[in-house]
Design a protein around this motif. Structure first.
Motif, PDB file in Angstrom:
ATOM      1  N   ASP A  75       0.856  -1.189   0.000  1.00  0.00           N
ATOM      2  CA  ASP A  75       0.000   0.000   0.000  1.00  0.00           C
ATOM      3  C   ASP A  75       0.888   1.233   0.000  1.00  0.00           C
ATOM      4  N   LEU A  76       1.210   1.704  -1.200  1.00  0.00           N
ATOM      5  CA  LEU A  76       2.121   2.830  -1.380  1.00  0.00           C
ATOM      6  C   LEU A  76       1.368   3.984  -2.024  1.00  0.00           C
ATOM      7  N   TYR A  77       1.461   5.160  -1.414  1.00  0.00           N
ATOM      8  CA  TYR A  77       0.711   6.325  -1.870  1.00  0.00           C
ATOM      9  C   TYR A  77       1.649   7.514  -2.063  1.00  0.00           C
ATOM     10  N   VAL A  78       1.254   8.394  -2.966  1.00  0.00           N
ATOM     11  CA  VAL A  78       2.002   9.640  -3.171  1.00  0.00           C
ATOM     12  C   VAL A  78       1.022  10.807  -3.159  1.00  0.00           C
ATOM     13  N   ASP A  79       1.396  11.844  -2.455  1.00  0.00           N
ATOM     14  CA  ASP A  79       0.576  13.059  -2.357  1.00  0.00           C
ATOM     15  C   ASP A  79       0.587  13.786  -3.704  1.00  0.00           C
ATOM     16  N   GLU A  80      -0.587  13.929  -4.293  1.00  0.00           N
ATOM     17  CA  GLU A  80      -0.708  14.590  -5.601  1.00  0.00           C
ATOM     18  C   GLU A  80      -0.201  16.028  -5.561  1.00  0.00           C
ATOM     19  N   THR A  81      -0.491  16.740  -4.484  1.00  0.00           N
ATOM     20  CA  THR A  81      -0.081  18.141  -4.371  1.00  0.00           C
ATOM     21  C   THR A  81       1.443  18.265  -4.333  1.00  0.00           C
ATOM     22  N   SER A  82       2.103  17.353  -3.624  1.00  0.00           N
ATOM     23  CA  SER A  82       3.566  17.385  -3.566  1.00  0.00           C
ATOM     24  C   SER A  82       4.164  17.140  -4.946  1.00  0.00           C
ATOM     25  N   LEU A  83       3.547  16.236  -5.722  1.00  0.00           N
ATOM     26  CA  LEU A  83       4.011  16.008  -7.101  1.00  0.00           C
ATOM     27  C   LEU A  83       3.857  17.279  -7.926  1.00  0.00           C
ATOM     28  N   GLU A  84       2.686  17.914  -7.824  1.00  0.00           N
ATOM     29  CA  GLU A  84       2.416  19.134  -8.597  1.00  0.00           C
ATOM     30  C   GLU A  84       3.407  20.241  -8.263  1.00  0.00           C
ATOM     31  N   HIS A  85       3.698  20.427  -6.981  1.00  0.00           N
ATOM     32  CA  HIS A  85       4.612  21.497  -6.551  1.00  0.00           C
ATOM     33  C   HIS A  85       6.038  21.287  -7.056  1.00  0.00           C
ATOM     34  N   ARG A  86       6.366  20.054  -7.425  1.00  0.00           N
ATOM     35  CA  ARG A  86       7.715  19.745  -7.924  1.00  0.00           C
ATOM     36  C   ARG A  86       7.700  19.456  -9.425  1.00  0.00           C
ATOM     37  N   ASN A  87       6.582  19.828 -10.071  1.00  0.00           N
ATOM     38  CA  ASN A  87       6.425  19.628 -11.524  1.00  0.00           C
ATOM     39  C   ASN A  87       6.717  18.192 -11.946  1.00  0.00           C
ATOM     40  N   MET A  88       6.261  17.263 -11.143  1.00  0.00           N
ATOM     41  CA  MET A  88       6.474  15.846 -11.452  1.00  0.00           C
ATOM     42  C   MET A  88       5.174  15.229 -11.946  1.00  0.00           C
ATOM     43  N   LYS A  89       5.311  14.264 -12.834  1.00  0.00           N
ATOM     44  CA  LYS A  89       4.161  13.538 -13.390  1.00  0.00           C
ATOM     45  C   LYS A  89       4.219  12.087 -12.907  1.00  0.00           C
ATOM     46  N   ASN A  90       3.068  11.445 -12.901  1.00  0.00           N
ATOM     47  CA  ASN A  90       2.991  10.046 -12.488  1.00  0.00           C
ATOM     48  C   ASN A  90       3.903   9.158 -13.328  1.00  0.00           C
ATOM     49  N   GLU A  91       4.125   9.535 -14.579  1.00  0.00           N
ATOM     50  CA  GLU A  91       4.949   8.730 -15.478  1.00  0.00           C
ATOM     51  C   GLU A  91       6.422   8.725 -15.056  1.00  0.00           C
ATOM     52  N   GLN A  92       6.818   9.683 -14.239  1.00  0.00           N
ATOM     53  CA  GLN A  92       8.217   9.798 -13.813  1.00  0.00           C
ATOM     54  C   GLN A  92       8.529   8.981 -12.569  1.00  0.00           C
ATOM     55  N   ILE A  93       7.490   8.492 -11.905  1.00  0.00           N
ATOM     56  CA  ILE A  93       7.739   7.816 -10.631  1.00  0.00           C
ATOM     57  C   ILE A  93       7.628   6.297 -10.789  1.00  0.00           C
ATOM     58  N   ILE A  94       8.071   5.602  -9.787  1.00  0.00           N
ATOM     59  CA  ILE A  94       8.033   4.144  -9.761  1.00  0.00           C
ATOM     60  C   ILE A  94       6.605   3.671  -9.974  1.00  0.00           C
ATOM     61  N   ALA A  95       6.425   2.650 -10.783  1.00  0.00           N
ATOM     62  CA  ALA A  95       5.094   2.117 -11.070  1.00  0.00           C
ATOM     63  C   ALA A  95       4.467   1.513  -9.815  1.00  0.00           C
ATOM     64  N   GLY A  96       3.161   1.626  -9.734  1.00  0.00           N
ATOM     65  CA  GLY A  96       2.417   0.991  -8.654  1.00  0.00           C
ATOM     66  C   GLY A  96       2.159   1.875  -7.449  1.00  0.00           C
TER      67      GLY A  96
END
Length: 118
Positions: A75-96
Motif C-alpha cells: 500500500d504505497l501512496y504519493v501526495d498529488e499536491t507534492s508532485l504538482e509542486h515539484r512539476n512531477m508527473k505520475n509517469e516519472q515515478i516508480i510504477a504501482g
C-alpha cells in the motif's frame, strides 16, 4: 488483531540518511508481518523518481523502494499536491504508487493505528 502503521516519508533520497533510514524502518516493519502503508509527500516524492543517478558510491534509493512489495508492503501512496509542486508527473515515478489527494490523506491517516513520520 494486527495494528496498522502508516509511514510518512518527507525527505529527499540523498544528502542525509533520513530517507534511507525511513525505508529501512518500513522494510523492517514489513518483514515482521505488520500491516504497513507508506505515504510519500513533500520532498519525499523525490524518492520515487524511477530513473535516479545517485552518483558513485551511493546506492540507488529507488531500487530499495522497488523491493517493498517483497516485504508485503504494497500500500504505497504519493501526495498529488507534492508532485504538482515539484512539476512531477505520475509517469516519472516508480510504477504501482497510488496518487492520493488531501481528503484521501486524511482518510488514510484516520484508518491507521500508528503514524510514523520521517
Amino acid at each position: 488483531m494486527n495494528k496498522k502503521a502508516l509511514f510518512i516519508l518527507r525527505h529527499s533520497p540523498y544528502g542525509t540518511s533520513l530517507a534511507r533510514e525511513a525505508a529501512e524502518a518500513v522494510l523492517a516493519a514489513g518483514s515482521f508481518e505488520q500491516s504497513v502503508s507508506v505515504l510519500f509527500m513533500d520532498d519525499g516524492v523525490l524518492q520515487l523518481i524511477d530513473q535516479q543517478s545517485p552518483g558513485q558510491g551511493t546506492k540507488n534509493h529507488a531500487a530499495m523502494l522497488k523491493a517493498l512489495p517483497m516485504y508485503e508492503v504494497e500500500d504505497l501512496y504519493v501526495d498529488e499536491t507534492s508532485l504538482e509542486h515539484r512539476n512531477m508527473k505520475n509517469e516519472q515515478i516508480i510504477a504501482g504508487i497510488k496518487p492520493i489527494n488531501v481528503s484521501g490523506i486524511q482518510k488514510l491517516m484516520a484508518d491507521h493505528d500508528h503514524i510514523v513520520s520521517f
